[in-house]
Design an enzyme around this catalytic site. Structure first.
Site, PDB file in Angstrom:
ATOM      1  N   ASP A 107       0.849  -1.200   0.000  1.00 61.48           N
ATOM      2  CA  ASP A 107       0.000   0.000   0.000  1.00 61.48           C
ATOM      3  C   ASP A 107       0.890   1.257   0.000  1.00 61.48           C
ATOM      4  OD1 ASP A 107      -2.447   1.339   0.295  1.00 61.48           O
ATOM      5  OD2 ASP A 107      -2.444   1.204   2.499  1.00 61.48           O
ATOM      6  N   HIS A 155      -8.273   9.292   5.032  1.00 55.82           N
ATOM      7  CA  HIS A 155      -7.654   8.248   5.853  1.00 55.82           C
ATOM      8  C   HIS A 155      -7.934   8.540   7.320  1.00 55.82           C
ATOM      9  CE1 HIS A 155      -4.450   7.429   2.577  1.00 55.82           C
ATOM     10  NE2 HIS A 155      -5.253   6.402   2.633  1.00 55.82           N
ATOM     11  N   ALA A 182     -11.979   3.554   3.871  1.00 54.56           N
ATOM     12  CA  ALA A 182     -13.330   2.980   3.986  1.00 54.56           C
ATOM     13  C   ALA A 182     -13.804   2.876   5.439  1.00 54.56           C
ATOM     14  CB  ALA A 182     -13.381   1.617   3.323  1.00 54.56           C
ATOM     15  N   SER A 183     -12.881   3.029   6.412  1.00 59.72           N
ATOM     16  CA  SER A 183     -13.329   2.993   7.810  1.00 59.72           C
ATOM     17  C   SER A 183     -14.284   4.149   8.054  1.00 59.72           C
ATOM     18  CB  SER A 183     -12.141   3.156   8.766  1.00 59.72           C
ATOM     19  OG  SER A 183     -11.301   2.041   8.700  1.00 59.72           O
TER      20      SER A 183
HETATM   21  P1  13P Z   1      -8.774   3.862   6.830  1.00 63.27           P
HETATM   22  O1  13P Z   1      -7.674   3.806   7.829  1.00 63.27           O
HETATM   23  O2  13P Z   1      -9.488   5.148   6.875  1.00 63.27           O
HETATM   24  O3  13P Z   1      -9.639   2.664   6.872  1.00 63.27           O
HETATM   25  O4  13P Z   1      -8.063   3.867   5.380  1.00 63.27           O
HETATM   26  C1  13P Z   1      -7.207   2.830   5.034  1.00 63.27           C
HETATM   27  C2  13P Z   1      -6.502   3.129   3.764  1.00 63.27           C
HETATM   28  O5  13P Z   1      -7.015   3.801   2.905  1.00 63.27           O
HETATM   29  C3  13P Z   1      -5.169   2.517   3.595  1.00 63.27           C
HETATM   30  O6  13P Z   1      -4.564   2.888   2.402  1.00 63.27           O
END
Ligand code: 13P
Length: 302
Positions: free
Chosen positions: A80, A178, A210-211
């Site tokens: 990532d 994020h 997405a959190s």
């Molecule tokens: P969150 O931490 O908001 O779920 O985002 C994760 C993300 O996009 C990692 O690249």
């Protein structure tokens, strides 16, 4: 089954659901994602943020790859947000299935050149690349992008960028952040529609952050072409909360039960996301690596 990221995402898009890509840091995280995927009969992605990739190094990469190989459902392994060519090279050589070449901090022309080079490299390994134009704000694992630096994805720029780089998947910025949403999340779906129209069917769309996104935003995003959601914060919080629980924080606490509790807590979050993304009970739709090889051999011109 260790499966290609391309296969996971293309199948998900064709059947209109999305794959959850969950950030992992250690054995507990990896196990939580694999157990959740197996319990839900869902495909999944294990992904490492550069800070956990750097911290865990090749033992963590091997753990992810081996866990994917021995899982009973299709799983791919992804790097990532990498800004470093050396890390990307390392990930590809280790056998990871996809990387995010993140040049979103660079001026457009430099981002384009970085992404183009990394895409060429990844394709030599049979892996795929995710890029980002626009800039997602928020904080994650020591990487922080201030709100004023955030920039929505420009649909016209997205089209030119993908054509010039041949990148496979694009992370869009349409109001997603994020970390925790400080106020009610608002996604610019009109922008997503234009991006989709400009890019056509070949480019796979990804939504980070997405959190904390409500179910209706998740399902609208999927309807409009998103086939990968990145999830970190909610899973990490479940882990951290468990570490602070009475059982784990007790001075005579044993480590294994605490690890088991942490896994169970993270597994529940991951399973909930799989239901939300529509990937639960979809493992059977995915090709096994052997069948995928056969299909691509049959497609190859003589
Ligand atoms: P969150 O931490 O908001 O779920 O985002 C994760 C993300 O996009 C990692 O690249």
């Amino acid at each position: 089954m260790l499966t290609s990221t391309r296969e996971l995402l293309e199948t998900a898009r064709r059947h209109i659901y999305a794959i959850g890509a969950f950030n992992v840091y250690n054995l507990e995280g990896v196990r939580a994602v694999v157990l959740a995927a197996e319990a839900c009969s869902s495909p999944a992605m294990l992904q490492m943020h550069p800070s956990s990739f750097k911290f865990g190094g090749s033992p963590l990469v091997s753990l992810c790859l081996e866990a994917a190989r021995t899982a009973s459902v299709p799983i791919s392994v992804h790097l990532d947000h990498s800004t470093a060519a050396e890390a990307i090279q390392f990930a590809l050589a280790a056998g990871m299935n996809s990387v995010m070449a993140d040049g979103s901090h660079l001026p457009y022309a430099e981002n384009l050149e970085f992404t183009r080079q990394m895409t060429q490299l990844a394709h030599q390994y049979g892996a795929i690349v995710e890029a980002e134009i626009g800039r997602i704000s928020g904080t994650e694992d020591g990487l922080s992008v201030a709100e004023k630096e955030a920039k929505m994805t420009d649909p016209a720029e997205a089209k030119a960028f993908v054509a010039a780089t041949q990148v496979d998947t694009l992370a869009v910025t349409i109001g997603n952040v994020h970390g925790e949403y400080k106020s009610e999340p608002r996604l610019d779906f009109e922008r997503l529609i234009k991006i989709r129209q400009n890019l056509g069917e070949d480019t796979l769309l990804v939504l980070h952050g997405a959190s904390g996104l409500p179910a209706e935003m998740i399902s609208r995003s999927i309807q409009l072409g998103v086939c990968k959601f990145n999830v970190n914060t909610e899973v990490r919080q479940a882990y951290m909360t468990m570490l602070k629980s009475e059982r784990c924080a007790a001075s005579d606490a044993d480590l294994i039960p605490c690890m088991e509790d942490s896994i169970a807590a993270m597994q529940q979050v991951v399973m909930d996301k799989m239901q939300l993304f529509g990937s639960a009970q979809k493992a059977h739709l995915h090709q096994t690596p052997y069948a995928a090889l056969l299909t691509s051999a049959l497609r190859r011109p003589a």
